[in-house]
Design a protein around this motif. Sequence first.
Motif, mmCIF file in Angstrom:
data_model
loop_
_atom_site.group_PDB
_atom_site.id
_atom_site.type_symbol
_atom_site.label_atom_id
_atom_site.label_comp_id
_atom_site.label_asym_id
_atom_site.label_seq_id
_atom_site.Cartn_x
_atom_site.Cartn_y
_atom_site.Cartn_z
ATOM 1 N N LEU A 3 -50.319 -44.041 43.847
ATOM 2 C CA LEU A 3 -51.092 -44.703 44.880
ATOM 3 C C LEU A 3 -51.464 -46.070 44.350
ATOM 4 C CD1 LEU A 3 -53.367 -41.694 45.833
ATOM 5 C CD2 LEU A 3 -51.657 -42.722 47.317
ATOM 6 N N GLN A 4 -51.291 -47.081 45.131
ATOM 7 C CA GLN A 4 -51.550 -48.449 44.693
ATOM 8 C C GLN A 4 -52.786 -48.993 45.383
ATOM 9 O OE1 GLN A 4 -49.795 -50.092 42.401
ATOM 10 N NE2 GLN A 4 -48.164 -48.592 42.111
ATOM 11 N N ALA A 5 -53.827 -49.234 44.609
ATOM 12 C CA ALA A 5 -55.063 -49.798 45.145
ATOM 13 C C ALA A 5 -55.140 -51.285 44.821
ATOM 14 C CB ALA A 5 -56.268 -49.071 44.567
ATOM 15 N N SER A 6 -55.741 -52.030 45.716
ATOM 16 C CA SER A 6 -55.904 -53.472 45.509
ATOM 17 C C SER A 6 -57.092 -53.965 46.318
ATOM 18 C CB SER A 6 -54.632 -54.215 45.919
ATOM 19 O OG SER A 6 -54.360 -54.013 47.297
ATOM 20 N N GLY A 7 -57.458 -55.214 46.091
ATOM 21 C CA GLY A 7 -58.501 -55.829 46.894
ATOM 22 C C GLY A 7 -59.827 -56.030 46.201
ATOM 23 N N GLY A 8 -59.945 -55.572 44.969
ATOM 24 C CA GLY A 8 -61.199 -55.766 44.258
ATOM 25 C C GLY A 8 -61.413 -57.220 43.878
ATOM 26 N N GLY A 9 -62.610 -57.519 43.409
ATOM 27 C CA GLY A 9 -62.920 -58.871 42.992
ATOM 28 C C GLY A 9 -64.397 -59.049 42.770
ATOM 29 N N VAL A 11 -67.926 -60.598 44.093
ATOM 30 C CA VAL A 11 -68.584 -60.964 45.348
ATOM 31 C C VAL A 11 -70.089 -60.986 45.133
ATOM 32 C CG1 VAL A 11 -68.673 -58.566 46.154
ATOM 33 C CG2 VAL A 11 -68.680 -60.432 47.818
ATOM 34 N N GLN A 12 -70.768 -61.827 45.877
ATOM 35 C CA GLN A 12 -72.225 -61.877 45.777
ATOM 36 C C GLN A 12 -72.855 -60.721 46.543
ATOM 37 O OE1 GLN A 12 -73.385 -65.807 47.125
ATOM 38 N NE2 GLN A 12 -73.446 -66.551 45.010
ATOM 39 N N ALA A 13 -74.011 -60.347 46.128
ATOM 40 C CA ALA A 13 -74.757 -59.304 46.831
ATOM 41 C C ALA A 13 -74.923 -59.702 48.297
ATOM 42 C CB ALA A 13 -76.113 -59.090 46.179
ATOM 43 N N GLY A 14 -74.707 -58.727 49.161
ATOM 44 C CA GLY A 14 -74.762 -58.981 50.593
ATOM 45 C C GLY A 14 -73.415 -59.304 51.198
ATOM 46 N N GLY A 15 -72.437 -59.554 50.346
ATOM 47 C CA GLY A 15 -71.104 -59.897 50.830
ATOM 48 C C GLY A 15 -70.266 -58.680 51.154
ATOM 49 N N ASP A 87 -73.118 -51.277 43.496
ATOM 50 C CA ASP A 87 -71.769 -50.917 43.931
ATOM 51 C C ASP A 87 -70.712 -51.359 42.930
ATOM 52 O OD1 ASP A 87 -72.785 -51.815 47.250
ATOM 53 O OD2 ASP A 87 -72.566 -49.780 46.436
ATOM 54 N N THR A 88 -71.125 -52.100 41.916
ATOM 55 C CA THR A 88 -70.195 -52.551 40.887
ATOM 56 C C THR A 88 -69.563 -51.359 40.181
ATOM 57 O OG1 THR A 88 -71.343 -54.639 40.510
ATOM 58 C CG2 THR A 88 -70.000 -53.790 38.701
ATOM 59 N N ALA A 89 -68.225 -51.313 40.190
ATOM 60 C CA ALA A 89 -67.504 -50.189 39.599
ATOM 61 C C ALA A 89 -66.009 -50.435 39.725
ATOM 62 C CB ALA A 89 -67.867 -48.883 40.311
ATOM 63 N N VAL A 90 -65.257 -49.608 39.049
ATOM 64 C CA VAL A 90 -63.824 -49.526 39.310
ATOM 65 C C VAL A 90 -63.626 -48.515 40.426
ATOM 66 C CG1 VAL A 90 -61.544 -48.951 38.394
ATOM 67 C CG2 VAL A 90 -63.228 -50.120 36.942
ATOM 68 N N TYR A 91 -62.917 -48.913 41.460
ATOM 69 C CA TYR A 91 -62.697 -48.067 42.626
ATOM 70 C C TYR A 91 -61.275 -47.511 42.590
ATOM 71 C CZ TYR A 91 -67.093 -49.462 44.742
ATOM 72 O OH TYR A 91 -68.432 -49.645 45.004
ATOM 73 N N THR A 118 -66.943 -56.214 41.409
ATOM 74 C CA THR A 118 -68.131 -56.700 40.722
ATOM 75 C C THR A 118 -69.015 -57.415 41.732
ATOM 76 O OG1 THR A 118 -66.866 -57.019 38.683
ATOM 77 C CG2 THR A 118 -69.017 -58.083 38.821
ATOM 78 N N VAL A 119 -70.243 -56.938 41.857
ATOM 79 C CA VAL A 119 -71.198 -57.529 42.795
ATOM 80 C C VAL A 119 -72.283 -58.226 41.985
ATOM 81 C CG1 VAL A 119 -72.730 -57.130 44.745
ATOM 82 C CG2 VAL A 119 -70.720 -55.675 44.424
#
Length: 121
Positions: A3-9, A11-15, A87-91, A118-119
Amino acid sequence: VQLQASGGGLVQAGGSLRLSCDASRGIFSVIGWFRQAPGKEREFVAGMDWRGSKKLYDESVKGRFTISRDNRDNTIYLRMNSLKSEDTAVYYCSGRRRGSLTTSDREYDDWGQGTLVTVSS
């Protein structure tokens, strides 16, 4: 099955962020998203049966996160709004080949490689 996950990065809190998971190379009855923060155990975030008729969310993300599937290409999404520093974590996206929706990571058969969210506060 990979399974290939992507899209992390970052972001500021509230984003917001949207994670994607390519689930086209397997046959699953259930798809889930889990996360693991530094120094903590992996925990369930959201899951759905393949048809999307049943969805579950952890209380900590209910109302902020949405799991969905694009049935044109079997991409699984996790839309994350109102992000918090906790919410900061590896998903990780995961797939269960048989059985019903569950929050137990031991019941899932296939796992993606993880994507870091990373938030910043």
